[in-house]
Design a protein around this motif. Structure first.
Motif, short mmCIF file in Angstrom:
data_model
loop_
_atom_site.label_atom_id
_atom_site.label_comp_id
_atom_site.label_asym_id
_atom_site.label_seq_id
_atom_site.Cartn_x
_atom_site.Cartn_y
_atom_site.Cartn_z
N GLY A 21 15.46 -7.60 48.71
CA GLY A 21 14.33 -6.74 48.35
C GLY A 21 14.69 -5.75 47.27
N LEU A 22 15.91 -5.23 47.34
CA LEU A 22 16.38 -4.27 46.35
C LEU A 22 16.54 -4.93 44.97
CD1 LEU A 22 17.32 -1.36 45.93
CD2 LEU A 22 19.63 -2.11 46.51
N LYS A 23 17.08 -6.15 44.96
CA LYS A 23 17.24 -6.88 43.69
C LYS A 23 15.87 -7.20 43.09
CE LYS A 23 21.76 -8.82 43.93
NZ LYS A 23 22.63 -9.72 43.33
N LYS A 24 14.94 -7.60 43.94
CA LYS A 24 13.60 -7.94 43.47
C LYS A 24 12.92 -6.70 42.88
CE LYS A 24 9.40 -10.23 44.98
NZ LYS A 24 8.63 -10.76 46.06
N LEU A 25 13.06 -5.58 43.55
CA LEU A 25 12.50 -4.31 43.08
C LEU A 25 13.09 -3.94 41.72
CD1 LEU A 25 10.81 -1.68 43.94
CD2 LEU A 25 13.03 -0.77 44.61
N THR A 26 14.41 -4.05 41.60
CA THR A 26 15.11 -3.71 40.36
C THR A 26 14.66 -4.62 39.22
OG1 THR A 26 17.02 -2.99 41.65
CG2 THR A 26 17.38 -3.38 39.31
N GLU A 27 14.63 -5.92 39.48
CA GLU A 27 14.23 -6.89 38.44
C GLU A 27 12.80 -6.67 37.98
OE1 GLU A 27 15.17 -10.59 40.34
OE2 GLU A 27 17.33 -10.26 40.08
N GLN A 28 11.95 -6.31 38.92
CA GLN A 28 10.53 -6.05 38.61
C GLN A 28 10.41 -4.95 37.56
OE1 GLN A 28 8.38 -4.94 42.15
NE2 GLN A 28 6.83 -3.85 40.98
N TYR A 29 11.20 -3.90 37.69
CA TYR A 29 11.11 -2.78 36.75
C TYR A 29 11.86 -3.05 35.45
CZ TYR A 29 8.57 -0.41 40.28
OH TYR A 29 7.60 -0.09 41.18
N LEU A 30 12.95 -3.79 35.53
CA LEU A 30 13.69 -4.10 34.30
C LEU A 30 12.91 -5.07 33.42
CD1 LEU A 30 17.34 -4.20 35.62
CD2 LEU A 30 16.19 -2.39 34.35
N GLU A 31 12.01 -5.82 34.03
CA GLU A 31 11.14 -6.72 33.27
C GLU A 31 10.29 -5.91 32.28
OE1 GLU A 31 7.83 -9.39 34.99
OE2 GLU A 31 9.72 -10.26 35.68
N LEU A 32 9.92 -4.71 32.68
CA LEU A 32 9.15 -3.81 31.81
C LEU A 32 9.95 -3.50 30.54
CD1 LEU A 32 6.67 -1.79 31.52
CD2 LEU A 32 8.20 -0.10 32.51
N VAL A 33 11.25 -3.29 30.69
CA VAL A 33 12.12 -2.98 29.55
C VAL A 33 12.17 -4.17 28.59
CG1 VAL A 33 14.51 -2.48 28.85
CG2 VAL A 33 13.53 -1.32 30.84
N THR A 34 12.41 -5.37 29.12
CA THR A 34 12.52 -6.55 28.24
C THR A 34 11.17 -6.93 27.64
OG1 THR A 34 12.38 -8.02 30.16
CG2 THR A 34 14.57 -7.49 29.35
N LYS A 35 10.11 -6.74 28.39
CA LYS A 35 8.76 -7.06 27.89
C LYS A 35 8.43 -6.21 26.66
CE LYS A 35 4.91 -5.72 29.80
NZ LYS A 35 3.98 -5.34 30.82
N GLU A 36 8.97 -5.00 26.63
CA GLU A 36 8.71 -4.09 25.51
C GLU A 36 9.79 -4.18 24.43
OE1 GLU A 36 5.94 -2.32 25.05
OE2 GLU A 36 5.14 -3.13 26.91
N GLY A 37 10.63 -5.24 24.49
CA GLY A 37 11.62 -5.46 23.45
C GLY A 37 12.97 -4.80 23.67
N GLY A 38 13.17 -4.21 24.84
CA GLY A 38 14.44 -3.56 25.14
C GLY A 38 15.42 -4.53 25.79
N SER A 39 16.58 -4.02 26.14
CA SER A 39 17.59 -4.84 26.81
C SER A 39 18.30 -3.98 27.85
CB SER A 39 18.59 -5.37 25.80
OG SER A 39 19.27 -4.29 25.18
N PHE A 40 18.97 -4.64 28.79
CA PHE A 40 19.69 -3.89 29.82
C PHE A 40 20.97 -4.61 30.22
CE2 PHE A 40 16.61 -6.56 31.97
CZ PHE A 40 17.36 -7.18 32.96
N ASP A 41 21.92 -3.83 30.72
CA ASP A 41 23.16 -4.38 31.27
C ASP A 41 22.90 -4.81 32.71
OD1 ASP A 41 24.30 -3.63 28.88
OD2 ASP A 41 25.35 -1.89 29.70
N GLU A 42 23.84 -5.53 33.25
CA GLU A 42 23.74 -5.96 34.66
C GLU A 42 23.62 -4.72 35.56
OE1 GLU A 42 23.35 -8.71 37.56
OE2 GLU A 42 23.57 -9.18 35.43
N PRO A 43 22.62 -4.69 36.44
CA PRO A 43 22.49 -3.55 37.35
C PRO A 43 23.72 -3.38 38.23
CG PRO A 43 20.51 -4.90 37.40
CD PRO A 43 21.55 -5.66 36.62
N ASP A 44 24.07 -2.14 38.49
CA ASP A 44 25.21 -1.80 39.33
C ASP A 44 24.65 -1.32 40.67
OD1 ASP A 44 27.68 -1.15 40.33
OD2 ASP A 44 28.08 0.46 38.90
N TYR A 45 24.78 -2.14 41.69
CA TYR A 45 24.27 -1.79 43.02
C TYR A 45 25.36 -1.06 43.79
CZ TYR A 45 20.56 -5.05 41.84
OH TYR A 45 19.52 -5.69 41.22
#
Length: 97
Positions: A21-45
């Motif tokens: 659930g935590l990974k799904k939540l994180t990916e859901q929000y990081l999708e916003l970053v990539t959708k707007e042309g941004g990038s991200f590093d691997e999340p650190d849980y």
């Protein structure tokens, strides 16, 4: 993307969320970053940790830290939508360099 900046996001999620659930939540929000042309590093849980003080009736939370690059408006929107989610106890976004 001319005015992109580097950021670090830390958020604390509900301790009741399981790993999936935590990974799904994180990916859901990081999708916003990539959708707007941004990038991200691997999340650190960081996992489930005791909070320094009680927040919204919780004494523990699941900590997640992510470094990302995005436009300031995207970062503002990310902060806004995270704060609307009841599974997110607290957020902090820092602009790096």
């Amino acid at each position: 993307m001319m005015s992109a900046h580097k950021y670090e996001l830390m958020f604390i999620a509900d301790p009741e969320l399981d790993e999936r659930g935590l990974k799904k939540l994180t990916e859901q929000y990081l999708e916003l970053v990539t959708k707007e042309g941004g990038s991200f590093d691997e999340p650190d849980y960081w996992g489930r940790r005791k909070l320094a003080y009680e927040i919204a009736g919780k004494t523990e939370g699941n900590y997640v830290v992510v470094k990302y690059t995005a436009e300031p408006a995207t970062s503002d929107e990310l902060d806004r939508v995270l704060n609307l989610n009841e599974s997110v106890i607290r957020t902090k976004i820092l602009r790096k360099g």
